[in-house]
Design a protein around this motif. Structure first.
Motif, short mmCIF file in Angstrom:
data_model
loop_
_atom_site.label_atom_id
_atom_site.label_comp_id
_atom_site.label_asym_id
_atom_site.label_seq_id
_atom_site.Cartn_x
_atom_site.Cartn_y
_atom_site.Cartn_z
N TRP A 347 4.58 -2.12 0.30
CA TRP A 347 4.75 -3.57 0.22
C TRP A 347 5.02 -4.05 -1.20
O TRP A 347 5.76 -5.01 -1.40
CB TRP A 347 3.50 -4.26 0.77
CG TRP A 347 3.44 -4.27 2.28
CD1 TRP A 347 4.34 -3.71 3.13
CD2 TRP A 347 2.42 -4.85 3.09
NE1 TRP A 347 3.94 -3.88 4.44
CE2 TRP A 347 2.76 -4.59 4.43
CE3 TRP A 347 1.24 -5.53 2.81
CZ2 TRP A 347 1.98 -5.02 5.50
CZ3 TRP A 347 0.45 -5.96 3.87
CH2 TRP A 347 0.82 -5.71 5.21
N GLU A 348 4.42 -3.40 -2.18
CA GLU A 348 4.55 -3.89 -3.55
C GLU A 348 5.88 -3.52 -4.20
O GLU A 348 6.28 -4.14 -5.18
CB GLU A 348 3.40 -3.36 -4.42
CG GLU A 348 2.05 -3.98 -4.08
CD GLU A 348 0.99 -3.62 -5.09
OE1 GLU A 348 1.34 -2.96 -6.09
OE2 GLU A 348 -0.18 -4.00 -4.90
N ASN A 349 6.58 -2.53 -3.67
CA ASN A 349 7.82 -2.10 -4.34
C ASN A 349 9.04 -2.06 -3.41
O ASN A 349 10.08 -1.52 -3.78
CB ASN A 349 7.64 -0.74 -5.01
CG ASN A 349 7.26 0.35 -4.02
OD1 ASN A 349 7.30 0.17 -2.81
ND2 ASN A 349 6.86 1.50 -4.54
N LEU A 350 8.91 -2.64 -2.21
CA LEU A 350 10.04 -2.62 -1.28
C LEU A 350 10.20 -4.01 -0.66
O LEU A 350 9.22 -4.63 -0.26
CB LEU A 350 9.80 -1.59 -0.18
CG LEU A 350 11.04 -0.93 0.44
CD1 LEU A 350 11.81 -0.15 -0.61
CD2 LEU A 350 10.65 -0.03 1.59
N ASP A 351 11.45 -4.50 -0.62
CA ASP A 351 11.73 -5.81 -0.06
C ASP A 351 13.00 -5.76 0.78
O ASP A 351 13.92 -4.97 0.49
CB ASP A 351 11.93 -6.86 -1.16
CG ASP A 351 10.66 -7.14 -1.93
OD1 ASP A 351 9.69 -7.61 -1.33
OD2 ASP A 351 10.64 -6.89 -3.16
#
Length: 429
Positions: A347-351
């Protein structure tokens, strides 16, 4: 129980307490409408006397255009899975399994555009869109759309979601939250989205009834462009000559020619009555009312005869559409995909991202100005611009230009680490 007995039963459906029955008129429905009516458990009654179904709603031109333009824009918008390598570096997540699903092939029979259009149409009309998630290990490999009318979303005691889905063969399965991708529109309980179709049923009912009244007027009424007045009784010979003359003058090539009237006849034009004008105003108002429910600027559905609060110009209305309508849907898609399709440790590095720049494809002048500004102020390089235009990179295209009138720009031009200002030069001279 026979079909007609079942139809009569839902056609006189009572409320929850059974105190008052509601009667629906099925006599003017087509076969498709009746099937849709039965599928929905009796349709949605309106004060105008029309039962609203999906099929009937989409036959209203304004509703069709609103759903089509929002769904089509979402479907055609460039998207990608973006990986954040650091606080300042972001790159496409090449090779990620979800990237293939969202940008190449979501399931065996749909393209990404077809899938997004279907899901957006569901959430627009029903308030919710669902897809069953197919995984291989922890990777998402396919998304299978589920009919929202056969899906019931419920919340467990531990605040997680579960979904009861009725298959086309009649069997029912229960799916956990990790197995369902759920797009939720505006909601009052946080569990299910509100159906736009249900909330705008009165506007749709009035639009359908005014359209029916207009069709009846054209079918049964007399629509004349003018009338010939005679002070007495027109003789048979004069009548025949006038009739023949009118026949000779018909057609576009005879427009503007004069008629010879006999025996003191006069011409009177037939103008639109106040009642007819009010009828047309009612139909016109319904377009604006339906557009308001969807958040679509009136000019996009062909209503350009009135000023609106979107702005005085078409450009301002287009900007408002992106800012206040599309941006909301972008956020719903992006955050739902992260919640349902991405592992928590990513979640913190993928969008998942939409790229609204794709809206400029048809506007060469706007694209030119956008790229010119990006290059001039140094936040894009030539190769990045070329990639957005599907062009190959060129040698030296990775170089960023310094903004004009800056110290950095002077350094680059002179090659001097300590450039002299004009005042310094004058002092030395």
């Amino acid at each position: 129980m026979g079909l007609m007995k079942f139809v009569r039963g839902i056609g006189r459906r009572g409320n929850a307490s059974g105190a008052r029955s509601q009667t629906f008129d099925l006599s003017n429905m087509s076969g498709d409408d009746i099937r849709e009516f039965i599928r929905m458990g009796g349709g949605m009654d309106t004060a105008s006397g029309v039962s609203i179904t999906d099929a009937r709603a989409m036959r209203v031109a304004a509703a069709w255009r609103c759903v089509n333009i929002i769904s089509g824009t979402i479907a055609s918008m460039p998207t990608d899975i973006i990986k954040r390598e650091s606080e300042t570096v972001r790159r496409p997540a090449v090779g990620h399994p979800l990237r293939r699903v969202m940008t190449v092939k979501p399931n065996p029979w749909q393209t990404p555009a077809e899938y997004k259009r279907l899901m957006q149409g569901h959430v627009l009309m029903r308030g919710n869109a669902y897809s069953r998630i197919v995984r291989s290990g922890k990777d998402v490999v396919a998304l299978l759309p589920m009919n929202p009318d056969r899906t019931v979303a419920e919340q467990n005691s531990d605040m997680t979601m579960r979904y009861r889905y009725s298959r086309p063969d009649g069997t029912t399965i229960t799916l956990s939250q990790k197995d369902v991708f759920h797009l939720r529109g505006m909601s009052l309980d946080g569990i299910t989205g509100m159906s736009v179709l249900s909330n705008m049923r009165e506007a749709l009912g009035l639009s359908i009834q005014t359209e029916t009244a207009g069709a009846s007027m054209f079918k049964n009424g007399v629509l004349a462009g003018g009338a010939y007045k005679h002070p007495g009784a027109l003789s048979d010979k004069a009548y025949e000559r006038l009739k023949s003359s009118l026949a000779d003058k018909s057609g576009a090539e005879k427009s503007g020619e004069w008629l010879i009237l006999e025996e003191g006849m006069d011409v009177a034009s037939v103008v639109l009555s106040a009642q007819d004008a009010q009828f047309l105003e009612t139909r016109d108002f319904q377009r604006y009312d339906i557009a308001m429910f969807f958040g679509v600027p009136p000019h996009m559905i062909g209503a350009t005869d009135k000023q609106t609060s979107w702005g005085s110009g078409i450009e301002a209305q287009g900007i408002g559409f992106v800012t206040y309508t599309l941006s909301d849907w972008f956020a719903i898609w992006e955050q739902a995909i992260k919640r349902d399709l991405m592992p928590m440790d990513e979640w913190e590095n993928l969008d998942f991202k939409f790229f609204p720049q794709g809206l400029l494809r048809g506007d060469t002048k706007a694209r030119k100005e956008f790229y010119q500004s990006a290059l001039q102020w140094g936040w894009m390089n030539p190769n990045e611009v070329r990639s957005l235009e599907d062009m190959n990179p060129r040698d030296g295209g990775e170089k960023y230009y310094d903004p004009p009138n800056t110290a950095g720009n002077q350094n680059k031009d002179t090659g001097d680490d300590n450039p002299q200002t004009p005042d310094d030069q004058r002092i030395q001279d």
